[in-house]
Design a protein around this motif. Structure first.
Motif, PDB file in Angstrom:
ATOM      1  N   UNK A   1       0.834  -1.185   0.000  1.00 53.55           N
ATOM      2  CA  UNK A   1       0.000   0.000   0.000  1.00 53.55           C
ATOM      3  C   UNK A   1       0.878   1.247   0.000  1.00 53.55           C
ATOM      4  N   UNK A   2       0.416   2.271  -0.651  1.00 53.87           N
ATOM      5  CA  UNK A   2       1.157   3.520  -0.763  1.00 53.87           C
ATOM      6  C   UNK A   2       0.925   4.380   0.476  1.00 53.87           C
ATOM      7  N   UNK A   3       2.008   5.054   0.899  1.00 59.22           N
ATOM      8  CA  UNK A   3       1.897   6.049   1.966  1.00 59.22           C
ATOM      9  C   UNK A   3       2.390   7.377   1.405  1.00 59.22           C
ATOM     10  N   UNK A   4       1.958   8.453   2.005  1.00 58.84           N
ATOM     11  CA  UNK A   4       2.277   9.790   1.535  1.00 58.84           C
ATOM     12  C   UNK A   4       3.780  10.064   1.598  1.00 58.84           C
ATOM     13  N   UNK A   5       4.312  10.695   0.545  1.00 59.84           N
ATOM     14  CA  UNK A   5       5.719  11.090   0.551  1.00 59.84           C
ATOM     15  C   UNK A   5       5.943  12.318   1.431  1.00 59.84           C
ATOM     16  N   UNK A   6       4.883  12.902   1.947  1.00 60.73           N
ATOM     17  CA  UNK A   6       5.017  14.063   2.851  1.00 60.73           C
ATOM     18  C   UNK A   6       5.509  13.641   4.222  1.00 60.73           C
ATOM     19  N   UNK A   7       4.960  12.527   4.745  1.00 58.10           N
ATOM     20  CA  UNK A   7       5.350  12.116   6.099  1.00 58.10           C
ATOM     21  C   UNK A   7       5.749  10.640   6.188  1.00 58.10           C
ATOM     22  N   UNK A   8       5.601   9.884   5.112  1.00 61.42           N
ATOM     23  CA  UNK A   8       5.943   8.460   5.021  1.00 61.42           C
ATOM     24  C   UNK A   8       5.155   7.595   5.997  1.00 61.42           C
ATOM     25  N   UNK A   9       4.006   8.090   6.473  1.00 58.32           N
ATOM     26  CA  UNK A   9       3.170   7.322   7.400  1.00 58.32           C
ATOM     27  C   UNK A   9       1.711   7.254   6.971  1.00 58.32           C
ATOM     28  N   UNK A  10       1.190   8.317   6.391  1.00 59.96           N
ATOM     29  CA  UNK A  10      -0.225   8.401   6.067  1.00 59.96           C
ATOM     30  C   UNK A  10      -0.576   7.530   4.873  1.00 59.96           C
ATOM     31  N   UNK A  11      -1.483   6.574   5.067  1.00 60.96           N
ATOM     32  CA  UNK A  11      -1.940   5.727   3.962  1.00 60.96           C
ATOM     33  C   UNK A  11      -2.687   6.577   2.943  1.00 60.96           C
ATOM     34  N   UNK A  12      -2.505   6.235   1.668  1.00 58.25           N
ATOM     35  CA  UNK A  12      -3.126   7.021   0.605  1.00 58.25           C
ATOM     36  C   UNK A  12      -4.288   6.297  -0.050  1.00 58.25           C
ATOM     37  N   UNK A  13      -5.373   7.021  -0.212  1.00 62.72           N
ATOM     38  CA  UNK A  13      -6.474   6.569  -1.065  1.00 62.72           C
ATOM     39  C   UNK A  13      -6.172   7.128  -2.452  1.00 62.72           C
ATOM     40  N   UNK A  14      -6.683   6.538  -3.526  1.00 62.53           N
ATOM     41  CA  UNK A  14      -6.387   7.048  -4.872  1.00 62.53           C
ATOM     42  C   UNK A  14      -6.633   8.554  -5.030  1.00 62.53           C
ATOM     43  N   UNK A  15      -7.665   9.089  -4.413  1.00 66.78           N
ATOM     44  CA  UNK A  15      -7.967  10.523  -4.556  1.00 66.78           C
ATOM     45  C   UNK A  15      -6.932  11.417  -3.865  1.00 66.78           C
ATOM     46  N   UNK A  16      -6.109  10.838  -2.958  1.00 65.78           N
ATOM     47  CA  UNK A  16      -5.124  11.615  -2.212  1.00 65.78           C
ATOM     48  C   UNK A  16      -3.737  11.617  -2.841  1.00 65.78           C
ATOM     49  N   UNK A  17      -3.523  10.832  -3.881  1.00 62.45           N
ATOM     50  CA  UNK A  17      -2.206  10.711  -4.507  1.00 62.45           C
ATOM     51  C   UNK A  17      -1.848  12.000  -5.230  1.00 62.45           C
ATOM     52  N   UNK A  18      -0.657  12.541  -4.958  1.00 61.88           N
ATOM     53  CA  UNK A  18      -0.200  13.735  -5.673  1.00 61.88           C
ATOM     54  C   UNK A  18       0.953  13.341  -6.606  1.00 61.88           C
ATOM     55  N   UNK A  19       1.509  14.295  -7.330  1.00 61.32           N
ATOM     56  CA  UNK A  19       2.553  13.999  -8.301  1.00 61.32           C
ATOM     57  C   UNK A  19       3.810  13.431  -7.636  1.00 61.32           C
ATOM     58  N   UNK A  20       4.145  13.893  -6.440  1.00 67.14           N
ATOM     59  CA  UNK A  20       5.318  13.366  -5.735  1.00 67.14           C
ATOM     60  C   UNK A  20       5.128  11.883  -5.406  1.00 67.14           C
ATOM     61  N   UNK A  21       3.928  11.531  -4.960  1.00 63.68           N
ATOM     62  CA  UNK A  21       3.623  10.131  -4.656  1.00 63.68           C
ATOM     63  C   UNK A  21       3.701   9.283  -5.929  1.00 63.68           C
TER      64      UNK A  21
END
Length: 135
Positions: free
Chosen positions: A1-21
């Protein structure tokens, strides 16, 4: 599962994915389709999943081409299928079971097989529309 590249902890839903992720989990790995070759310390096996906390890179050992168990610590040249991020030389790595080592040097697995994102989209030459500099 993907986690946010902002904090490396927050799980990402497809709608939350940004270009960095997207770049970390998808674009960087597909620009090295034959993986990366790395000189490492430690003892790793084909199939091991290796992670690098400094860059949050992750890859699977698909081949071991050279081992030197007489060196202290043991060294090897491994080929990693990149699953996320970009591996960096000179930093620690670990395998999920707890084996530790250091990434001494990182090279494209095949000098002619790495590519930029646009090369994945088309085989035709692309005329640049602009130039951007970070300086």
């Amino acid at each position: 599962s993907w986690v946010s590249t902002r904090d490396w902890r927050t799980s990402l839903a497809p709608r939350d994915v940004n270009l960095y992720d997207l770049a970390h989990y998808m674009l960087k790995p597909i620009t090295v389709p034959y993986g990366v070759s790395a000189d490492v310390t430690g003892t790793f096996r084909v199939g091991d999943v290796v992670e690098q906390s400094s860059s949050n890179a992750k890859g699977k050992v698909v081949a071991i081409t050279k081992e030197d168990p007489s060196h202290e610590p043991p060294t090897a040249t491994v080929t990693l299928a990149v699953q996320a991020g970009k591996f960096e030389a000179g930093t620690p790595i670990k395998e999920r079971s707890g084996t530790f080592g250091e990434m001494l040097e990182v090279r494209c697995g095949n000098e002619f097989a790495h590519c930029g994102y646009v090369e994945l989209l088309t085989n035709e030459a692309q005329k640049p529309m602009f130039f951007a500099s970070h300086w």
